[in-house]
Design a protein around this motif. Sequence first.
Motif, mmCIF file in Angstrom:
data_model
loop_
_atom_site.group_PDB
_atom_site.id
_atom_site.type_symbol
_atom_site.label_atom_id
_atom_site.label_comp_id
_atom_site.label_asym_id
_atom_site.label_seq_id
_atom_site.Cartn_x
_atom_site.Cartn_y
_atom_site.Cartn_z
ATOM 1 N N UNK A 32 -14.648 -19.647 -8.746
ATOM 2 C CA UNK A 32 -13.173 -18.889 -9.096
ATOM 3 C C UNK A 32 -12.656 -18.729 -7.842
ATOM 4 N N UNK A 33 -11.558 -18.958 -7.257
ATOM 5 C CA UNK A 33 -10.724 -18.905 -6.243
ATOM 6 C C UNK A 33 -9.946 -17.687 -6.370
ATOM 7 N N UNK A 34 -9.829 -16.974 -5.460
ATOM 8 C CA UNK A 34 -8.713 -15.545 -5.453
ATOM 9 C C UNK A 34 -8.281 -15.220 -4.177
ATOM 10 N N UNK A 35 -7.302 -14.348 -4.094
ATOM 11 C CA UNK A 35 -6.668 -14.117 -2.739
ATOM 12 C C UNK A 35 -6.381 -12.500 -2.725
ATOM 13 N N UNK A 36 -6.367 -11.888 -1.748
ATOM 14 C CA UNK A 36 -5.916 -10.528 -1.668
ATOM 15 C C UNK A 36 -4.875 -10.547 -0.272
ATOM 16 N N UNK A 37 -3.627 -10.545 -0.642
ATOM 17 C CA UNK A 37 -2.727 -10.813 0.557
ATOM 18 C C UNK A 37 -2.765 -9.333 1.437
ATOM 19 N N UNK A 38 -3.048 -8.503 0.961
ATOM 20 C CA UNK A 38 -3.029 -7.200 1.696
ATOM 21 C C UNK A 38 -4.007 -7.150 2.614
ATOM 22 N N UNK A 39 -5.211 -7.863 2.363
ATOM 23 C CA UNK A 39 -6.273 -8.112 3.370
ATOM 24 C C UNK A 39 -6.369 -9.527 3.910
ATOM 25 N N UNK A 40 -5.335 -10.328 3.776
ATOM 26 C CA UNK A 40 -5.391 -11.510 4.295
ATOM 27 C C UNK A 40 -6.632 -12.289 4.072
ATOM 28 N N UNK A 41 -7.165 -12.291 2.932
ATOM 29 C CA UNK A 41 -8.515 -12.746 2.597
ATOM 30 C C UNK A 41 -8.300 -13.746 1.364
ATOM 31 N N UNK A 42 -9.033 -14.669 1.464
ATOM 32 C CA UNK A 42 -9.367 -15.584 0.196
ATOM 33 C C UNK A 42 -10.633 -15.630 -0.100
ATOM 34 N N UNK A 43 -10.842 -15.833 -1.325
ATOM 35 C CA UNK A 43 -12.412 -15.770 -1.775
ATOM 36 C C UNK A 43 -12.546 -16.977 -2.543
ATOM 37 N N UNK A 44 -14.041 -17.123 -2.844
ATOM 38 C CA UNK A 44 -14.686 -18.268 -3.792
ATOM 39 C C UNK A 44 -15.775 -17.610 -4.205
ATOM 40 N N UNK A 45 -15.609 -17.294 -5.326
ATOM 41 C CA UNK A 45 -16.780 -16.988 -6.074
ATOM 42 C C UNK A 45 -17.332 -17.997 -6.866
ATOM 43 N N UNK A 46 -18.620 -18.441 -6.615
ATOM 44 C CA UNK A 46 -19.299 -19.478 -6.986
ATOM 45 C C UNK A 46 -20.552 -19.183 -7.833
ATOM 46 N N UNK A 47 -20.448 -19.369 -9.121
ATOM 47 C CA UNK A 47 -21.736 -18.975 -10.038
ATOM 48 C C UNK A 47 -22.298 -20.427 -10.580
ATOM 49 N N UNK A 48 -23.479 -20.123 -11.050
ATOM 50 C CA UNK A 48 -24.377 -21.455 -11.724
ATOM 51 C C UNK A 48 -24.375 -22.445 -10.732
ATOM 52 N N UNK A 49 -24.713 -22.012 -9.511
ATOM 53 C CA UNK A 49 -24.696 -23.140 -8.461
ATOM 54 C C UNK A 49 -25.746 -24.185 -8.695
ATOM 55 N N UNK A 50 -25.445 -25.303 -8.330
ATOM 56 C CA UNK A 50 -26.419 -26.660 -8.297
ATOM 57 C C UNK A 50 -26.865 -26.898 -6.984
ATOM 58 N N UNK A 51 -27.675 -27.731 -7.113
ATOM 59 C CA UNK A 51 -28.424 -28.380 -5.575
ATOM 60 C C UNK A 51 -27.186 -29.317 -5.009
ATOM 61 N N UNK A 52 -26.346 -29.924 -5.994
ATOM 62 C CA UNK A 52 -25.213 -30.625 -5.378
ATOM 63 C C UNK A 52 -24.088 -29.862 -4.585
ATOM 64 N N UNK A 53 -24.270 -28.621 -4.893
ATOM 65 C CA UNK A 53 -23.031 -27.807 -4.432
ATOM 66 C C UNK A 53 -23.199 -27.567 -2.687
ATOM 67 N N UNK A 54 -24.863 -27.891 -2.240
ATOM 68 C CA UNK A 54 -25.109 -27.813 -1.135
ATOM 69 C C UNK A 54 -24.128 -28.419 -0.026
ATOM 70 N N UNK A 55 -23.550 -27.425 0.929
ATOM 71 C CA UNK A 55 -22.404 -27.986 1.839
ATOM 72 C C UNK A 55 -22.162 -26.849 2.641
#
Length: 123
Positions: A68-91
């Motif tokens: 899930x991607x989200x952003x907080x413009x007040x903090x000038x920050x973007x996030x990426x919440x990564x759940x149920x990670x798999x070995x193929x997500x390695x990067x």
Amino acid sequence: VQLQASGGGLVQAGGSLKLSCAASDRNFGTHVMGWFRQAQGKEREFVAAISHSRYTTYYADSVKGRFAISRDDAKSTVYLQMNTLKPEDTAVYFCGARSGNSNLQYSRYYQYWGQGTQVTVSS
């Protein structure tokens, strides 16, 4: 625009991580923000993007329902919440910023990039 990504690390399969990308830009709220990743020996690939204003989100099929991607413009920050990670997500995960609102899955349209943060998922 300078982007600073953080939050990567080593996690077991099935685990979660949350990446952050802080921007040094007072016009952060006018940029589309995206996350890409590059595995060793492979090309950089699109993961997710979020538009400005309406905060519309876009995902690669490989991460839909898990990330899930989200952003907080007040903090000038973007996030990426990564759940149920798999070995193929390695990067190495990179955040990017751009103007415009089309072809969001193509890295060549992003004008600014962070330095990347390593995500390693063990099986």
